[in-house]
Design a protein around this motif. Structure first.
Motif, PDB file in Angstrom:
ATOM      1  N   ALA B 169       0.818  -1.218   0.000  1.00 36.85           N
ATOM      2  CA  ALA B 169       0.000   0.000   0.000  1.00 36.85           C
ATOM      3  C   ALA B 169       0.854   1.272   0.000  1.00 36.85           C
ATOM      4  O   ALA B 169       0.604   2.194  -0.783  1.00 36.85           O
ATOM      5  CB  ALA B 169      -0.948  -0.009   1.196  1.00 36.85           C
ATOM      6  N   LEU B 170       1.875   1.324   0.862  1.00 38.79           N
ATOM      7  CA  LEU B 170       2.682   2.550   0.935  1.00 38.79           C
ATOM      8  C   LEU B 170       3.520   2.786  -0.327  1.00 38.79           C
ATOM      9  O   LEU B 170       3.521   3.911  -0.846  1.00 38.79           O
ATOM     10  CB  LEU B 170       3.566   2.537   2.190  1.00 38.79           C
ATOM     11  CG  LEU B 170       4.249   3.872   2.500  1.00 38.79           C
ATOM     12  CD1 LEU B 170       3.230   4.941   2.857  1.00 38.79           C
ATOM     13  CD2 LEU B 170       5.270   3.718   3.619  1.00 38.79           C
ATOM     14  N   PRO B 171       4.211   1.745  -0.866  1.00 40.96           N
ATOM     15  CA  PRO B 171       4.911   1.959  -2.139  1.00 40.96           C
ATOM     16  C   PRO B 171       3.974   2.439  -3.253  1.00 40.96           C
ATOM     17  O   PRO B 171       4.347   3.316  -4.029  1.00 40.96           O
ATOM     18  CB  PRO B 171       5.485   0.570  -2.466  1.00 40.96           C
ATOM     19  CG  PRO B 171       5.661  -0.075  -1.143  1.00 40.96           C
ATOM     20  CD  PRO B 171       4.546   0.429  -0.285  1.00 40.96           C
ATOM     21  N   VAL B 172       2.765   1.872  -3.316  1.00 39.58           N
ATOM     22  CA  VAL B 172       1.818   2.317  -4.342  1.00 39.58           C
ATOM     23  C   VAL B 172       1.460   3.783  -4.126  1.00 39.58           C
ATOM     24  O   VAL B 172       1.420   4.586  -5.061  1.00 39.58           O
ATOM     25  CB  VAL B 172       0.544   1.444  -4.339  1.00 39.58           C
ATOM     26  CG1 VAL B 172      -0.549   2.068  -5.179  1.00 39.58           C
ATOM     27  CG2 VAL B 172       0.854   0.049  -4.849  1.00 39.58           C
ATOM     28  N   LEU B 173       1.257   4.160  -2.869  1.00 42.56           N
ATOM     29  CA  LEU B 173       0.943   5.556  -2.552  1.00 42.56           C
ATOM     30  C   LEU B 173       2.057   6.489  -3.029  1.00 42.56           C
ATOM     31  O   LEU B 173       1.795   7.538  -3.607  1.00 42.56           O
ATOM     32  CB  LEU B 173       0.738   5.703  -1.036  1.00 42.56           C
ATOM     33  CG  LEU B 173       0.305   7.086  -0.567  1.00 42.56           C
ATOM     34  CD1 LEU B 173      -0.980   6.981   0.224  1.00 42.56           C
ATOM     35  CD2 LEU B 173       1.340   7.764   0.276  1.00 42.56           C
ATOM     36  N   ILE B 174       3.308   6.072  -2.819  1.00 35.63           N
ATOM     37  CA  ILE B 174       4.443   6.892  -3.256  1.00 35.63           C
ATOM     38  C   ILE B 174       4.447   7.017  -4.781  1.00 35.63           C
ATOM     39  O   ILE B 174       4.595   8.111  -5.330  1.00 35.63           O
ATOM     40  CB  ILE B 174       5.771   6.291  -2.749  1.00 35.63           C
ATOM     41  CG1 ILE B 174       5.828   6.383  -1.223  1.00 35.63           C
ATOM     42  CG2 ILE B 174       6.966   6.998  -3.377  1.00 35.63           C
ATOM     43  CD1 ILE B 174       6.963   5.607  -0.592  1.00 35.63           C
ATOM     44  N   LEU B 175       4.241   5.886  -5.474  1.00 34.85           N
ATOM     45  CA  LEU B 175       4.254   5.910  -6.940  1.00 34.85           C
ATOM     46  C   LEU B 175       3.143   6.804  -7.482  1.00 34.85           C
ATOM     47  O   LEU B 175       3.360   7.589  -8.409  1.00 34.85           O
ATOM     48  CB  LEU B 175       4.098   4.494  -7.505  1.00 34.85           C
ATOM     49  CG  LEU B 175       5.328   3.589  -7.402  1.00 34.85           C
ATOM     50  CD1 LEU B 175       5.012   2.207  -7.946  1.00 34.85           C
ATOM     51  CD2 LEU B 175       6.492   4.206  -8.170  1.00 34.85           C
ATOM     52  N   VAL B 176       1.941   6.682  -6.911  1.00 32.56           N
ATOM     53  CA  VAL B 176       0.826   7.490  -7.396  1.00 32.56           C
ATOM     54  C   VAL B 176       1.105   8.975  -7.138  1.00 32.56           C
ATOM     55  O   VAL B 176       0.830   9.832  -7.972  1.00 32.56           O
ATOM     56  CB  VAL B 176      -0.500   7.058  -6.725  1.00 32.56           C
ATOM     57  CG1 VAL B 176      -1.607   8.054  -7.013  1.00 32.56           C
ATOM     58  CG2 VAL B 176      -0.906   5.684  -7.224  1.00 32.56           C
ATOM     59  N   SER B 177       1.699   9.265  -5.984  1.00 32.38           N
ATOM     60  CA  SER B 177       2.018  10.654  -5.676  1.00 32.38           C
ATOM     61  C   SER B 177       3.044  11.206  -6.671  1.00 32.38           C
ATOM     62  O   SER B 177       2.916  12.349  -7.136  1.00 32.38           O
ATOM     63  CB  SER B 177       2.515  10.710  -4.229  1.00 32.38           C
ATOM     64  OG  SER B 177       3.187  11.873  -3.989  1.00 32.38           O
ATOM     65  N   VAL B 178       4.051  10.404  -7.032  1.00 25.98           N
ATOM     66  CA  VAL B 178       5.027  10.837  -8.036  1.00 25.98           C
ATOM     67  C   VAL B 178       4.341  11.023  -9.384  1.00 25.98           C
ATOM     68  O   VAL B 178       4.582  12.002 -10.098  1.00 25.98           O
ATOM     69  CB  VAL B 178       6.182   9.816  -8.160  1.00 25.98           C
ATOM     70  CG1 VAL B 178       7.059  10.132  -9.350  1.00 25.98           C
ATOM     71  CG2 VAL B 178       7.003   9.799  -6.887  1.00 25.98           C
ATOM     72  N   TRP B 179       3.465  10.077  -9.728  1.00 24.95           N
ATOM     73  CA  TRP B 179       2.710  10.169 -10.996  1.00 24.95           C
ATOM     74  C   TRP B 179       1.992  11.516 -11.079  1.00 24.95           C
ATOM     75  O   TRP B 179       1.979  12.172 -12.108  1.00 24.95           O
ATOM     76  CB  TRP B 179       1.693   9.022 -11.053  1.00 24.95           C
ATOM     77  CG  TRP B 179       0.764   9.058 -12.234  1.00 24.95           C
ATOM     78  CD1 TRP B 179       1.053   8.656 -13.504  1.00 24.95           C
ATOM     79  CD2 TRP B 179      -0.583   9.522 -12.252  1.00 24.95           C
ATOM     80  NE1 TRP B 179      -0.048   8.837 -14.304  1.00 24.95           N
ATOM     81  CE2 TRP B 179      -1.064   9.378 -13.572  1.00 24.95           C
ATOM     82  CE3 TRP B 179      -1.441  10.051 -11.294  1.00 24.95           C
ATOM     83  CZ2 TRP B 179      -2.353   9.731 -13.951  1.00 24.95           C
ATOM     84  CZ3 TRP B 179      -2.723  10.408 -11.667  1.00 24.95           C
ATOM     85  CH2 TRP B 179      -3.172  10.248 -12.983  1.00 24.95           C
ATOM     86  N   GLN B 180       1.394  11.935  -9.943  1.00 22.92           N
ATOM     87  CA  GLN B 180       0.649  13.186  -9.960  1.00 22.92           C
ATOM     88  C   GLN B 180       1.560  14.410 -10.087  1.00 22.92           C
ATOM     89  O   GLN B 180       1.255  15.341 -10.813  1.00 22.92           O
ATOM     90  CB  GLN B 180      -0.196  13.292  -8.691  1.00 22.92           C
ATOM     91  CG  GLN B 180      -0.763  14.698  -8.516  1.00 22.92           C
ATOM     92  CD  GLN B 180      -2.007  14.734  -7.700  1.00 22.92           C
ATOM     93  OE1 GLN B 180      -2.107  14.093  -6.669  1.00 22.92           O
ATOM     94  NE2 GLN B 180      -2.978  15.510  -8.156  1.00 22.92           N
ATOM     95  N   TRP B 181       2.688  14.430  -9.373  1.00 21.70           N
ATOM     96  CA  TRP B 181       3.464  15.669  -9.259  1.00 21.70           C
ATOM     97  C   TRP B 181       4.603  15.800 -10.241  1.00 21.70           C
ATOM     98  O   TRP B 181       5.259  16.843 -10.296  1.00 21.70           O
ATOM     99  CB  TRP B 181       4.021  15.799  -7.836  1.00 21.70           C
ATOM    100  CG  TRP B 181       2.939  15.938  -6.829  1.00 21.70           C
ATOM    101  CD1 TRP B 181       2.508  14.979  -5.962  1.00 21.70           C
ATOM    102  CD2 TRP B 181       2.122  17.087  -6.568  1.00 21.70           C
ATOM    103  NE1 TRP B 181       1.479  15.457  -5.199  1.00 21.70           N
ATOM    104  CE2 TRP B 181       1.226  16.739  -5.555  1.00 21.70           C
ATOM    105  CE3 TRP B 181       2.071  18.374  -7.121  1.00 21.70           C
ATOM    106  CZ2 TRP B 181       0.274  17.631  -5.065  1.00 21.70           C
ATOM    107  CZ3 TRP B 181       1.127  19.256  -6.635  1.00 21.70           C
ATOM    108  CH2 TRP B 181       0.244  18.872  -5.625  1.00 21.70           C
ATOM    109  N   ILE B 182       4.923  14.778 -11.042  1.00 19.97           N
ATOM    110  CA  ILE B 182       6.150  14.785 -11.840  1.00 19.97           C
ATOM    111  C   ILE B 182       6.237  15.977 -12.797  1.00 19.97           C
ATOM    112  O   ILE B 182       7.323  16.473 -13.074  1.00 19.97           O
ATOM    113  CB  ILE B 182       6.314  13.455 -12.615  1.00 19.97           C
ATOM    114  CG1 ILE B 182       7.762  13.281 -13.088  1.00 19.97           C
ATOM    115  CG2 ILE B 182       5.404  13.408 -13.817  1.00 19.97           C
ATOM    116  CD1 ILE B 182       8.521  12.304 -12.287  1.00 19.97           C
ATOM    117  N   GLY B 183       5.071  16.457 -13.278  1.00 16.02           N
ATOM    118  CA  GLY B 183       5.092  17.580 -14.213  1.00 16.02           C
ATOM    119  C   GLY B 183       5.793  18.802 -13.650  1.00 16.02           C
ATOM    120  O   GLY B 183       6.448  19.552 -14.374  1.00 16.02           O
TER     121      GLY B 183
END
Lengths: 296, 312
Positions: B169-183
């Protein structure tokens, strides 16, 4: 990062090789890079596209095949989300709160920024510093005292509490941006307007304010997004369904419509659409604003 | 330029009434609704309260002691804190590798760069709540397209309950957060790359520096200030994150507290615990968080400045 090393090292080491061979290598490298770039673009966009496409399908279609194939699109989900799940009401509340907050914080910040940037008076530095302190202190620290302040003002469960909080919260950023813009304007403009017999208020309203219009646009766009997307404050302040914003509405909706994925996707799209519209009209402002002060 | 700016600033001497009229509306709103609550929160943490805002008395640092000695804080606070740090570390590493790589590659393109910039920035515009719920649906073990895709590709062993399992759950949360902010880092690094004079790279090529060395010796040092800024902003964002964990695991950070973070703990103590002295304890927690963020940001700035001086 290791990709950069692998990709560009051969290209540079063949500097002295025959030109045709070099070009072929270079274009092969470019093809790999372009594939990676498009692949990442797909990672960014495909989830959002899935959301939009699935919102036009039925729950049964999604359950049998989660990969959206656009066949026989339906707007039924939107109708049920908008009316039955009162998304219309939530959207109206969100729009009202966001527009009013941005309007108020811009309206009060404009004259203050102008005075700080262009006038000399006692305590100007102190007032500017005080406004700027609002940029540094985390919002979470203020939530409980704000809650009790609104409680004393009898504004719990009223959109007005959110409008007050968001407008106050926007003042430091708005003043920060506008002061920088007002300071850039040449003094001769003001002097000429004064010689023509304009008072302080006329000069501000008729001469100076129109000149910072691009800055106003930037500020409006940049305050709109976080207010529209905020979720914690409405969660804390609002109680009754009629006052919910899209965010809080979405959480109850997700509890109640667990078994109707099509409507869930439609609800997510409704909550996102206004921002995408804003993005289409203000891409330049957003990209320039994000990168202001860096590079060229 | 500098001369006109100095001349322009404060050239007019305005009467006191005009100053008051121009400043007062903004100042009153700011002071009453924002400044006063912020200052009072620091004070709240030093008092004991009963049932909301009934003052019992000054109790020194007892509220802070409670956080470190009593249940559930002894157990939940360190766990939530570690999760915040993991989110910071994960986001930092991914943004500065993937984000920097994308920015460097985009910089070498022509006009099509704009298209990629816009595409990479779209997730940033979607609210973290919508992002959280969207990925909950996409990653669902029952009808989720991600697992359906994995199964179709023959990767059944990877079709997990990504958000239901405490280990993923936590690794997925980190990945999704990066997905959102990478721009955001892609745009910032892109702008910084645009500010590097091309002559520098040309000169290095003439001197025989290869691509990777040019990047290490010229590009990277010149990007240090921007990388530092992005890192500090990432730190603040990771320490304050609330909405995405809430969308994934609710106020308790489920499954089994695997996605619990400090702001969720703060929310539970403040609004859900019903404890009599909730105001004192949660203000102490908010104060600690504030001091940690402030300290971290100041330390980050100092490190950044030292690095810049070493390089220049």
């Amino acid at each position: 990062m290791s990709g950069t090393a692998l990709a560009s090292a051969p290209a540079a080491s063949t500097m002295d090789a025959a030109p045709p061979r070099r070009r072929r290598r270079w274009s092969a490298e470019k093809a790999v890079v372009m594939t990676v770039l498009w692949l990442y673009a797909a990672i960014c966009v495909v989830p959002l596209l899935t959301m939009v496409l699935n919102s036009f399908r039925t729950h049964l279609e999604i359950a049998s095949d989660p990969w959206p194939v656009p066949s026989d699109p339906t707007v039924e989900n939107y109708v049920s989300a908008w009316t039955e799940a009162s998304f219309g009401r939530y959207a109206l509340n969100s729009i009202l709160i966001t527009v009013a907050s941005v309007a108020i914080s811009t309206a009060v910040s404009l004259p203050a920024a102008y005075a700080i940037a262009r006038w000399r008076f006692m305590g100007r530095g102190a007032i500017e510093g005080l406004f700027m302190s609002g940029l540094l202190i985390p919002f979470m620290l203020a939530i409980l005292p704000m809650f009790y302040l609104m409680d004393r003002l009898r504004l719990i469960d009223s959109p007005l509490s959110l409008i007050l909080i968001y407008s106050a919260n926007g003042i430091p950023f708005t003043i920060f941006v506008l002061v920088a813009f007002f300071r850039q304007l040449p003094a001769e403009l003001e002097e000429a307007a004064f010689l023509d017999g304009g008072g302080h208020f006329t000069v501000f309203l008729r001469v100076m304010m129109p000149l910072v219009r691009p800055a106003i646009a930037t500020v409006v766009v940049f305050r709109f997004v976080p207010i529209w997307n905020d979720f914690l404050m409405p969660l804390v302040m609002l109680r009754s369904r009629d006052n919910y914003t899209l965010g809080v509405g979405l959480t109850t909706f997700f509890g109640e419509y667990q078994n109707d994925w099509a409507s869930l996707f439609a609800g997510l799209v409704i909550a996102t659409l206004p921002l995408l519209v804003l993005f289409v009209f203000a891409t330049r402002q957003i990209i320039q604003g994000l990168t202001a002060g860096i590079g060229k | 330029m500098a001369r006109t700016a100095r001349k322009a600033s404060g050239v007019q001497r305005a009467p006191a009434t005009a100053v008051l009229l121009f400043i007062l509306p903004a100042f009153a709103l700011f002071a009453v609704v924002l400044l006063y609550p912020m200052v009072s929160a620091l004070g709240y943490s030093l008092f004991e309260w009963r049932g909301g805002t009934n003052l019992v008395g000054f109790n020194w640092f007892h509220n802070f002691v409670v956080l470190f000695t009593e249940q559930p804080f002894v157990e939940q606070m360190p766990r939530a804190f570690l999760h915040n740090l993991a989110i910071f570390a994960g986001t930092l590493v991914l943004q500065n590798s993937i984000g920097l790589f994308l920015a460097v590659q985009l910089h070498r393109l022509g006009r099509i760069r704009r298209v990629f910039q816009v595409l990479y920035t779209t997730p940033y515009l979607v609210s973290p709540l919508v992002v959280g719920y969207l990925w909950t649906l996409l990653l669902s073990p029952t009808f989720g397209p991600v697992n359906a895709g994995l199964q179709a590709a023959g990767l059944d062993s990877l079709a997990l309950s990504w958000l239901g399992d405490p280990t993923t759950a936590l690794p997925v949360l980190i990945l999704v957060s990066v997905w959102q902010w990478i721009g955001f880092p892609v745009l910032l690094y892109g702008a910084a790359l645009g500010g590097i004079p091309p002559e520098l790279n040309d000169a290095a090529s003439v001197d025989g520096a290869t691509g990777w060395r040019r990047f290490r010796r010229i590009t990277l040092p010149l990007l240090t200030p921007v990388i530092g800024t992005v890192s500090i902003l990432t730190f603040i964002g990771a320490m304050e994150t609330f909405t995405l964990p809430y969308a994934f695991g609710g106020a308790t950070g489920s499954p089994a507290g695997a996605t619990d973070v400090l702001s969720l703990l703060f929310f539970r103590v403040s609004f859900e615990s019903g404890a009599s002295n909730a105001l004192g304890v949660s203000s102490a927690l908010a104060t600690l968080l504030f001091l940690f963020i402030l300290g971290g940001a100041l330390l980050g700035r100092r490190l950044l400045r030292a690095q810049e001086e070493r390089l220049s």
